[in-house]
Write an enzyme that holds these catalytic residues in place. Structure first.
Site, PDB file in Angstrom:
ATOM      1  N   PRO A 152      75.810 100.457  56.126  1.00  0.00           N
ATOM      2  CA  PRO A 152      74.373 100.509  55.342  1.00  0.00           C
ATOM      3  C   PRO A 152      73.804 101.087  54.401  1.00  0.00           C
ATOM      4  O   PRO A 152      74.490 102.158  54.030  1.00  0.00           O
ATOM      5  CB  PRO A 152      73.893 101.093  57.041  1.00  0.00           C
ATOM      6  CG  PRO A 152      74.634 101.108  58.445  1.00  0.00           C
ATOM      7  CD  PRO A 152      76.795 100.883  56.862  1.00  0.00           C
ATOM      8  N   CYS A 153      73.047 100.656  53.761  1.00  0.00           N
ATOM      9  CA  CYS A 153      72.155 101.261  52.521  1.00  0.00           C
ATOM     10  C   CYS A 153      70.898 101.639  52.715  1.00  0.00           C
ATOM     11  O   CYS A 153      70.624 101.994  50.990  1.00  0.00           O
ATOM     12  CB  CYS A 153      72.059 100.083  51.648  1.00  0.00           C
ATOM     13  SG  CYS A 153      71.864  98.457  51.515  1.00  0.00           S
ATOM     14  N   GLN A 154      70.132 102.152  53.545  1.00  0.00           N
ATOM     15  CA  GLN A 154      68.720 102.285  53.972  1.00  0.00           C
ATOM     16  C   GLN A 154      68.922 103.130  53.275  1.00  0.00           C
ATOM     17  O   GLN A 154      68.114 103.451  52.948  1.00  0.00           O
ATOM     18  CB  GLN A 154      69.062 102.046  55.052  1.00  0.00           C
ATOM     19  CG  GLN A 154      68.434 100.269  55.746  1.00  0.00           C
ATOM     20  CD  GLN A 154      69.429 100.126  55.919  1.00  0.00           C
ATOM     21  OE1 GLN A 154      70.983 100.590  55.923  1.00  0.00           O
ATOM     22  NE2 GLN A 154      69.137  98.810  56.205  1.00  0.00           N
ATOM     23  N   PHE A 156      70.240 104.635  50.839  1.00  0.00           N
ATOM     24  CA  PHE A 156      70.679 104.989  48.922  1.00  0.00           C
ATOM     25  C   PHE A 156      69.614 104.056  48.176  1.00  0.00           C
ATOM     26  O   PHE A 156      69.333 104.245  47.117  1.00  0.00           O
ATOM     27  CB  PHE A 156      71.455 104.173  48.179  1.00  0.00           C
ATOM     28  CG  PHE A 156      73.071 104.911  49.153  1.00  0.00           C
ATOM     29  CD1 PHE A 156      72.870 106.755  49.198  1.00  0.00           C
ATOM     30  CD2 PHE A 156      73.917 104.112  50.657  1.00  0.00           C
ATOM     31  CE1 PHE A 156      73.861 107.371  50.532  1.00  0.00           C
ATOM     32  CE2 PHE A 156      75.012 105.390  51.535  1.00  0.00           C
ATOM     33  CZ  PHE A 156      75.012 106.753  50.678  1.00  0.00           C
TER      34      PHE A 156
END
Length: 466
Positions: A152-154, A156
């Site tokens: 999950p990239c939220q 960054f």
């Protein structure tokens, strides 16, 4: 194991190949197509690498022999944080099979089971998944070729809140844990570009050092790739971390661009710099990607349903590829009894009069007042599609872009086209879940480009061992 009953005669010329290998199978046509597809891309690489006829024929015989003795499943992969399967699909197009996928989200796990019926899906929180659990699914003694995944990239994301303390940002360490325990030959980790600048670069430095402690060399500098440079009609930039086990020691390269971004070409022409670009095709624009899809606004039943018949034939090469009516990287992939006359992901969004009026008045390429939604340009690629949030994060809908010609936001299927998912790839029937799945995904064509580089390295290692 899939074994061919015979191999017909093939010919190879210095500059091109035609019907290099036609394999006859007493099995399903799908199996034969997949083998031929794998041969096609492997042999294309051979011709680029080898200039002498004898060398090409030697490599060709080696590839044929490997397929005879090993069957199609030449290389395997495990896909962590698999989502709806963008990475898995890209790997499959490169001739690499995702044997196991790990996904916590209910709707994404269901989509994986449907779209990849031969993949074993672990529907659990990755923190509870053990290496022994995955290894049991791979089979005792089976060495893992590639560990892939997009944590999950939220935490960054430059678009989102970018909270480095978001616990989802720490899930990258679960990837490293499983890499250390499973000991795959190669690793392929995807994330937003913001991961490279998080905590002023300290975060990614920690990640690289932990990979090294786990026994992996990392290709540096880490590169950010744009999906629009690989045939995807979307300006979506993603960082890829590529690594190899230390005892193997041969790092894969990053792929070179195969397409030009139409947006960049237009800007260059305005500056008189059009001749500065390499001789590459441009990625399809928005209308080339979605023009053949049904006008969902004229179908009342699509308020409740997400399926409608196609009413126009595909015109662009990209649309033909998405509908499976042309030879392409998608040829031979399983379609799960897909009815090619039915377009799924077509559920309507009914807007109020005021918002509809704003959509009409907004110019292509502008942001719609108040709603702040972006109206797509017909002659450019789309902006980065976003995903919205799950229930535990407030259940916010994804800010879908506005159709360039119609006064509404794009449908799930239109969004999937902009991500390079073929039309037989199924998403959740609701707009909220469906577009969240689309917006979180890795574009399959981008994933394929990276996977092909790893496959080249695997092929080279296998040849040297032979």
């Amino acid at each position: 194991m899939i074994l061919p009953s015979c191999i017909k005669v093939f010919t190879l010329s210095p500059n091109k190949f035609s019907e290099l290998a036609v394999l006859d199978y007493p099995y399903s046509m799908h199996s034969a197509e997949m083998i031929n597809s794998d041969l096609f891309f492997s042999l294309k690489t051979i011709i680029k690498v080898k200039s002498d006829r004898q060398g090409r024929e030697l490599l060709l015989k080696w590839h044929i022999n490997r397929i005879i003795t090993k069957g199609y499943k030449m290389y395997n992969a495990v896909d962590l944080f698999a989502g709806v399967g963008g990475l898995s699909l890209g790997l499959k197009m490169a001739g690499i099979t995702s044997e196991v996928a790990v996904e916590f989200d209910d709707t994404c796990a269901d989509a994986l089971l449907f779209n990849f019926p031969n993949t074993q899906v672990i529907h659990e929180d990755i923190k509870a998944v053990s290496a022994s659990q995955i290894q049991d699914m791979l089979g005792e003694g089976t060495e893992l070729d590639i560990l892939a995944g997009g944590p999950p990239c939220q935490g960054f994301s430059l678009i989102g809140l970018r909270d480095p303390n978001d616990e989802r940002s720490r899930l990258v360490f679960e990837f490293i844990r499983l890499a250390q325990e499973l000991k795959p030959k190669f690793i392929m980790l995807e994330n937003v570009p913001g991961i490279l600048s998080s905590q002023k670069g300290a975060f990614i430095e920690e990640v690289v050092q932990l990979f090294k402690k786990a026994g992996y060399l990392i290709r540096l500098p880490i590169q950010v790739l744009s999906a629009a440079n690989f045939g995807v009609p979307q300006d979506r930039r993603r960082a890829f971390i590529l690594g190899v086990r230390e005892d193997i020691g041969v790092l894969p390269d990053y792929p070179e661009a195969t397409h030009l971004n139409p947006r960049d070409v237009k800007k260059a022409k305005l500056k008189g710099l059009a001749d500065s670009f390499p001789n590459l095709p441009t990625s399809p624009n928005v209308m080339e990607a979605i023009e053949d899809l049904p006008n969902i606004d004229i179908y009342p039943h699509l308020v409740e349903s997400d399926e409608v018949e196609y009413c126009k034939p595909p015109v662009s090469g990209y649309a033909k590829m998405m509908r499976g009516v042309s030879q392409s990287a998608y040829s031979g992939l399983p379609k799960n009894n897909w009815d090619g006359t039915i377009c799924s992901g077509s559920r309507r969004t009914v807007h109020g009069e005021v918002l509809t009026k704003r959509f009409i008045e907004a110019k292509q390429g502008d942001t719609v007042p108040v709603s702040r939604l972006f109206k797509l340009r017909e002659d450019c690629v789309a902006n980065t599609l976003r995903a919205g949030t799950p229930r535990e994060r407030g259940a916010y809908s994804a800010p879908r872009p506005v159709h360039p010609h119609l006064p509404r936001v794009v449908s799930v299927r239109e969004g999937a086209r902009l991500q390079s998912f073929p039309d037989w790839h199924r998403f959740h029937k609701t707009k909220w879940h469906g577009f969240r799945q689309v917006g979180n995904a890795v574009p399959p064509l981008l994933a394929r480009a990276v996977a092909l580089e790893i496959k080249k390295t695997l092929d080279s290692l296998e040849l040297n061992r032979s």
